[in-house]
Design a protein around this motif. Structure first.
Motif, PDB file in Angstrom:
ATOM      1  N   CYS A   5      12.295 -25.262  22.363  1.00 46.07           N
ATOM      2  CA  CYS A   5      11.604 -26.551  22.520  1.00 46.07           C
ATOM      3  C   CYS A   5      12.199 -27.415  23.620  1.00 46.07           C
ATOM      4  O   CYS A   5      11.516 -28.263  24.169  1.00 46.07           O
ATOM      5  CB  CYS A   5      11.615 -27.311  21.199  1.00 46.07           C
ATOM      6  SG  CYS A   5      10.572 -26.552  19.946  1.00 46.07           S
ATOM      7  N   GLN A   6      13.472 -27.213  23.953  1.00 43.79           N
ATOM      8  CA  GLN A   6      14.108 -28.054  24.960  1.00 43.79           C
ATOM      9  C   GLN A   6      13.829 -27.584  26.383  1.00 43.79           C
ATOM     10  O   GLN A   6      14.061 -28.320  27.330  1.00 43.79           O
ATOM     11  CB  GLN A   6      15.619 -28.119  24.734  1.00 43.79           C
ATOM     12  CG  GLN A   6      15.987 -28.969  23.550  1.00 43.79           C
ATOM     13  CD  GLN A   6      17.483 -29.059  23.354  1.00 43.79           C
ATOM     14  OE1 GLN A   6      18.255 -28.330  23.960  1.00 43.79           O
ATOM     15  NE2 GLN A   6      17.904 -29.965  22.486  1.00 43.79           N
ATOM     16  N   SER A   7      13.350 -26.366  26.560  1.00 46.91           N
ATOM     17  CA  SER A   7      13.093 -25.861  27.905  1.00 46.91           C
ATOM     18  C   SER A   7      11.662 -26.150  28.332  1.00 46.91           C
ATOM     19  O   SER A   7      10.744 -26.181  27.525  1.00 46.91           O
ATOM     20  CB  SER A   7      13.363 -24.356  27.964  1.00 46.91           C
ATOM     21  OG  SER A   7      12.474 -23.665  27.113  1.00 46.91           O
ATOM     22  N   THR A   8      11.476 -26.390  29.638  1.00 46.93           N
ATOM     23  CA  THR A   8      10.145 -26.616  30.187  1.00 46.93           C
ATOM     24  C   THR A   8       9.977 -25.707  31.390  1.00 46.93           C
ATOM     25  O   THR A   8      10.761 -25.829  32.324  1.00 46.93           O
ATOM     26  CB  THR A   8       9.973 -28.084  30.618  1.00 46.93           C
ATOM     27  OG1 THR A   8      10.242 -28.921  29.500  1.00 46.93           O
ATOM     28  CG2 THR A   8       8.581 -28.347  31.121  1.00 46.93           C
ATOM     29  N   PRO A   9       9.021 -24.812  31.399  1.00 47.89           N
ATOM     30  CA  PRO A   9       8.096 -24.502  30.308  1.00 47.89           C
ATOM     31  C   PRO A   9       8.828 -23.865  29.142  1.00 47.89           C
ATOM     32  O   PRO A   9       9.983 -23.475  29.270  1.00 47.89           O
ATOM     33  CB  PRO A   9       7.100 -23.525  30.940  1.00 47.89           C
ATOM     34  CG  PRO A   9       7.862 -22.872  32.044  1.00 47.89           C
ATOM     35  CD  PRO A   9       8.841 -23.907  32.543  1.00 47.89           C
ATOM     36  N   LEU A  10       8.132 -23.766  28.015  1.00 52.25           N
ATOM     37  CA  LEU A  10       8.753 -23.210  26.816  1.00 52.25           C
ATOM     38  C   LEU A  10       9.274 -21.804  27.084  1.00 52.25           C
ATOM     39  O   LEU A  10       8.629 -21.010  27.760  1.00 52.25           O
ATOM     40  CB  LEU A  10       7.738 -23.176  25.669  1.00 52.25           C
ATOM     41  CG  LEU A  10       7.262 -24.531  25.168  1.00 52.25           C
ATOM     42  CD1 LEU A  10       6.240 -24.339  24.063  1.00 52.25           C
ATOM     43  CD2 LEU A  10       8.419 -25.371  24.683  1.00 52.25           C
ATOM     44  N   ASN A  11      10.441 -21.508  26.555  1.00 53.51           N
ATOM     45  CA  ASN A  11      11.095 -20.226  26.763  1.00 53.51           C
ATOM     46  C   ASN A  11      10.582 -19.199  25.752  1.00 53.51           C
ATOM     47  O   ASN A  11      11.295 -18.794  24.848  1.00 53.51           O
ATOM     48  CB  ASN A  11      12.610 -20.410  26.640  1.00 53.51           C
ATOM     49  CG  ASN A  11      13.357 -19.150  26.962  1.00 53.51           C
ATOM     50  OD1 ASN A  11      12.830 -18.254  27.607  1.00 53.51           O
ATOM     51  ND2 ASN A  11      14.595 -19.062  26.496  1.00 53.51           N
ATOM     52  N   ARG A  31       0.754 -28.382  21.958  1.00 56.44           N
ATOM     53  CA  ARG A  31       0.537 -29.842  21.984  1.00 56.44           C
ATOM     54  C   ARG A  31       0.984 -30.493  20.686  1.00 56.44           C
ATOM     55  O   ARG A  31       1.590 -31.566  20.692  1.00 56.44           O
ATOM     56  CB  ARG A  31      -0.931 -30.155  22.255  1.00 56.44           C
ATOM     57  CG  ARG A  31      -1.292 -30.067  23.717  1.00 56.44           C
ATOM     58  CD  ARG A  31      -2.723 -30.546  23.959  1.00 56.44           C
ATOM     59  NE  ARG A  31      -3.367 -29.564  24.811  1.00 56.44           N
ATOM     60  CZ  ARG A  31      -4.324 -28.710  24.441  1.00 56.44           C
ATOM     61  NH1 ARG A  31      -4.801 -28.738  23.216  1.00 56.44           N
ATOM     62  NH2 ARG A  31      -4.819 -27.846  25.275  1.00 56.44           N
ATOM     63  N   MET A  34       4.884 -30.586  20.372  1.00 49.77           N
ATOM     64  CA  MET A  34       5.607 -31.480  21.274  1.00 49.77           C
ATOM     65  C   MET A  34       5.941 -32.816  20.602  1.00 49.77           C
ATOM     66  O   MET A  34       6.882 -33.490  20.992  1.00 49.77           O
ATOM     67  CB  MET A  34       4.810 -31.742  22.563  1.00 49.77           C
ATOM     68  CG  MET A  34       4.516 -30.503  23.405  1.00 49.77           C
ATOM     69  SD  MET A  34       5.783 -29.236  23.633  1.00 49.77           S
ATOM     70  CE  MET A  34       7.186 -30.009  24.255  1.00 49.77           C
TER      71      MET A  34
END
Length: 80
Positions: A5-11, A31, A34
């Motif tokens: 959840c902390q990575s963007t994009p999701l890992n 969505r 988030m």
């Protein structure tokens, strides 16, 4: 969960490509996730059908009788 959840994009990696309705369902799920805020505190559930928030069979029974449907998670929410 936290590292994803902390990575963007999701890992997250899928074995198969998401297409069509599955892609739309995935985006809808992302969505909704988030808005979720994780913490180290233990979860606490609260039953909306009683004043003190504790589950009672009687409250569920009365709700089923009055609504003519099976109760859903709308009667339980997470308290921080």
């Amino acid at each position: 969960v936290e590292s994803v959840c902390q990575s963007t994009p999701l890992n997250i990696h899928f074995r198969r490509a998401l297409a069509g309705n599955r892609w739309e369902a995935w985006l809808h799920l992302v969505r909704r996730l988030m808005d979720v805020q994780l913490s180290q505190c233990p979860d606490q559930l609260c039953w909306k059908l009683t004043r003190n928030g504790e589950f009672m069979v009687k409250s569920m029974y009365l709700d089923v009788i009055n609504s003519s449907s099976i109760p859903s998670s709308k009667h339980v929410w997470h308290v921080k």
